[in-house]
Write a protein that holds these residues in place. Sequence first.
Motif, mmCIF file in Angstrom:
data_model
loop_
_atom_site.group_PDB
_atom_site.id
_atom_site.type_symbol
_atom_site.label_atom_id
_atom_site.label_comp_id
_atom_site.label_asym_id
_atom_site.label_seq_id
_atom_site.Cartn_x
_atom_site.Cartn_y
_atom_site.Cartn_z
ATOM 1 N N VAL A 1 0.828 -1.208 0.000
ATOM 2 C CA VAL A 1 0.000 0.000 0.000
ATOM 3 C C VAL A 1 0.864 1.261 0.000
ATOM 4 O O VAL A 1 0.456 2.294 -0.531
ATOM 5 N N PHE A 2 2.075 1.170 0.560
ATOM 6 C CA PHE A 2 2.977 2.327 0.507
ATOM 7 C C PHE A 2 3.357 2.632 -0.939
ATOM 8 O O PHE A 2 3.312 3.788 -1.375
ATOM 9 N N TYR A 3 3.736 1.600 -1.697
ATOM 10 C CA TYR A 3 4.145 1.820 -3.092
ATOM 11 C C TYR A 3 2.968 2.201 -3.986
ATOM 12 O O TYR A 3 3.167 2.738 -5.068
ATOM 13 N N GLU A 4 1.745 1.954 -3.531
ATOM 14 C CA GLU A 4 0.565 2.409 -4.260
ATOM 15 C C GLU A 4 0.137 3.806 -3.801
ATOM 16 O O GLU A 4 -0.914 4.297 -4.194
ATOM 17 N N SER A 5 0.945 4.468 -2.968
ATOM 18 C CA SER A 5 0.691 5.818 -2.426
ATOM 19 C C SER A 5 -0.630 5.891 -1.680
ATOM 20 O O SER A 5 -1.383 6.849 -1.809
ATOM 21 N N LYS A 6 -0.910 4.895 -0.845
ATOM 22 C CA LYS A 6 -2.170 4.846 -0.111
ATOM 23 C C LYS A 6 -2.002 5.099 1.383
ATOM 24 O O LYS A 6 -2.930 4.889 2.142
ATOM 25 N N ILE A 7 -0.830 5.569 1.809
ATOM 26 C CA ILE A 7 -0.623 5.863 3.224
ATOM 27 C C ILE A 7 -0.499 7.374 3.389
ATOM 28 O O ILE A 7 0.270 8.025 2.684
ATOM 29 N N ARG A 8 -1.274 7.924 4.343
ATOM 30 C CA ARG A 8 -1.234 9.346 4.648
ATOM 31 C C ARG A 8 -1.040 9.518 6.152
ATOM 32 O O ARG A 8 -1.666 8.826 6.951
ATOM 33 N N VAL A 9 -0.170 10.448 6.530
ATOM 34 C CA VAL A 9 0.006 10.810 7.930
ATOM 35 C C VAL A 9 -0.477 12.250 8.074
ATOM 36 O O VAL A 9 0.064 13.148 7.431
ATOM 37 N N LEU B 1 3.257 11.508 18.739
ATOM 38 C CA LEU B 1 2.034 11.514 19.522
ATOM 39 C C LEU B 1 1.006 12.417 18.844
ATOM 40 O O LEU B 1 1.315 13.525 18.426
ATOM 41 N N GLY B 2 -0.207 11.935 18.676
ATOM 42 C CA GLY B 2 -1.273 12.714 18.069
ATOM 43 C C GLY B 2 -1.416 12.532 16.564
ATOM 44 O O GLY B 2 -2.368 13.045 15.975
ATOM 45 N N ASN B 3 -0.495 11.801 15.919
ATOM 46 C CA ASN B 3 -0.598 11.573 14.476
ATOM 47 C C ASN B 3 -1.809 10.718 14.136
ATOM 48 O O ASN B 3 -2.185 9.820 14.898
ATOM 49 N N GLU B 4 -2.417 11.003 12.979
ATOM 50 C CA GLU B 4 -3.463 10.160 12.406
ATOM 51 C C GLU B 4 -2.890 9.540 11.144
ATOM 52 O O GLU B 4 -2.536 10.242 10.206
ATOM 53 N N ILE B 5 -2.793 8.222 11.133
ATOM 54 C CA ILE B 5 -2.230 7.508 9.983
ATOM 55 C C ILE B 5 -3.377 6.817 9.271
ATOM 56 O O ILE B 5 -4.108 6.033 9.879
ATOM 57 N N ASP B 6 -3.542 7.125 7.977
ATOM 58 C CA ASP B 6 -4.613 6.530 7.181
ATOM 59 C C ASP B 6 -4.039 5.595 6.139
ATOM 60 O O ASP B 6 -3.031 5.899 5.506
ATOM 61 N N VAL B 7 -4.684 4.458 5.957
ATOM 62 C CA VAL B 7 -4.397 3.558 4.848
ATOM 63 C C VAL B 7 -5.650 3.559 3.991
ATOM 64 O O VAL B 7 -6.718 3.114 4.423
ATOM 65 N N ILE B 8 -5.527 4.095 2.773
ATOM 66 C CA ILE B 8 -6.677 4.236 1.887
ATOM 67 C C ILE B 8 -7.073 2.869 1.356
ATOM 68 O O ILE B 8 -6.264 2.149 0.794
ATOM 69 N N LYS B 9 -8.357 2.527 1.553
ATOM 70 C CA LYS B 9 -8.870 1.248 1.068
ATOM 71 C C LYS B 9 -9.515 1.405 -0.306
ATOM 72 O O LYS B 9 -9.243 0.625 -1.210
ATOM 73 N N SER B 10 -10.385 2.402 -0.467
ATOM 74 C CA SER B 10 -11.055 2.603 -1.751
ATOM 75 C C SER B 10 -11.772 3.948 -1.752
ATOM 76 O O SER B 10 -11.976 4.568 -0.714
ATOM 77 N N ASP C 1 -3.138 17.299 -1.979
ATOM 78 C CA ASP C 1 -2.783 16.023 -2.609
ATOM 79 C C ASP C 1 -3.911 14.996 -2.458
ATOM 80 O O ASP C 1 -3.750 13.959 -1.821
ATOM 81 N N PRO C 2 -5.091 15.234 -3.043
ATOM 82 C CA PRO C 2 -6.195 14.284 -2.936
ATOM 83 C C PRO C 2 -5.868 12.956 -3.616
ATOM 84 O O PRO C 2 -5.131 12.911 -4.589
ATOM 85 N N TYR C 3 -6.441 11.893 -3.081
ATOM 86 C CA TYR C 3 -6.231 10.570 -3.652
ATOM 87 C C TYR C 3 -7.123 10.398 -4.870
ATOM 88 O O TYR C 3 -8.321 10.655 -4.810
ATOM 89 N N LYS C 4 -6.515 9.983 -5.982
ATOM 90 C CA LYS C 4 -7.280 9.803 -7.221
ATOM 91 C C LYS C 4 -7.238 8.317 -7.577
ATOM 92 O O LYS C 4 -6.434 7.882 -8.373
ATOM 93 N N GLY C 5 -8.103 7.563 -6.960
ATOM 94 C CA GLY C 5 -8.156 6.141 -7.265
ATOM 95 C C GLY C 5 -9.402 5.810 -8.059
ATOM 96 O O GLY C 5 -10.290 6.639 -8.247
ATOM 97 N N SER C 6 -9.460 4.603 -8.558
ATOM 98 C CA SER C 6 -10.637 4.199 -9.293
ATOM 99 C C SER C 6 -11.721 3.745 -8.337
ATOM 100 O O SER C 6 -11.446 3.274 -7.238
ATOM 101 N N ILE C 7 -12.957 3.909 -8.724
ATOM 102 C CA ILE C 7 -14.084 3.467 -7.901
ATOM 103 C C ILE C 7 -14.232 1.954 -8.040
ATOM 104 O O ILE C 7 -14.404 1.446 -9.138
#
Length: 197
Positions: free
Chosen positions: A114-122, A136-145, A189-195
């Motif tokens: 998922v890192f190489y697919e650019s799907k991780i955001r901090v 401390l206080g970070n929000e880490i997101d892994v984009i699913k879809s 930097d919005p995520y532009k993935g396919s639906i």
Amino acid sequence: MTMLWRRTAITIIRNSIKQEIRFKYGHCAVNNLVDHNCLKPVDYRPTNILNITIRHKSNKQKDLDSDDEQEVFDEDDSTLTKDSKIVKFKTTTLRTDAILKSALGVSRNKIEQVFYESKIRVDGKKIMKKSHGVKLGNEIDVIKSVSPHNPDHLYVSRVEVLNLVPKEENISVTVRRFKNLLIENYEDDPYKGSIEQ
């Protein structure tokens, strides 16, 4: 040699039987025989004739490995929803990939993918290294879809870092984990993935 072995085996078996009789019948055992007039109905556990050792579990709490996690439920926490859980675990590093692996319970290969697919955001920003440090206080997101109902929303797995306690050999980490959370797409930097359907 075989005769000596047989005698030794017979002696061991006899001693084991004597011990078992003394163990089961206690004061009713007289000269390795049981006085049946002395017996009371007791719940006897089956034992192995050759191994009469009684084993007790230790009361010590087992040490958690760096890959182990412990889920903690605080019923008074009003920020918890049915989709989120508070998770405590120990780690030796504060790398983003290590925190995600322990908090989400997925393999490091999956995190790498998922890192190489650019799907991780901090905190809403794409990271350039898997080893990006977590604070401390970070929000880490892994984009699913991307949401099938609204392309301006994303489904993510989110990990919020609530507490970091450094110890001698490791770091105790407490996080709030959301396995499936619907959020708005990122402004920068919005995520532009396919639906996915």
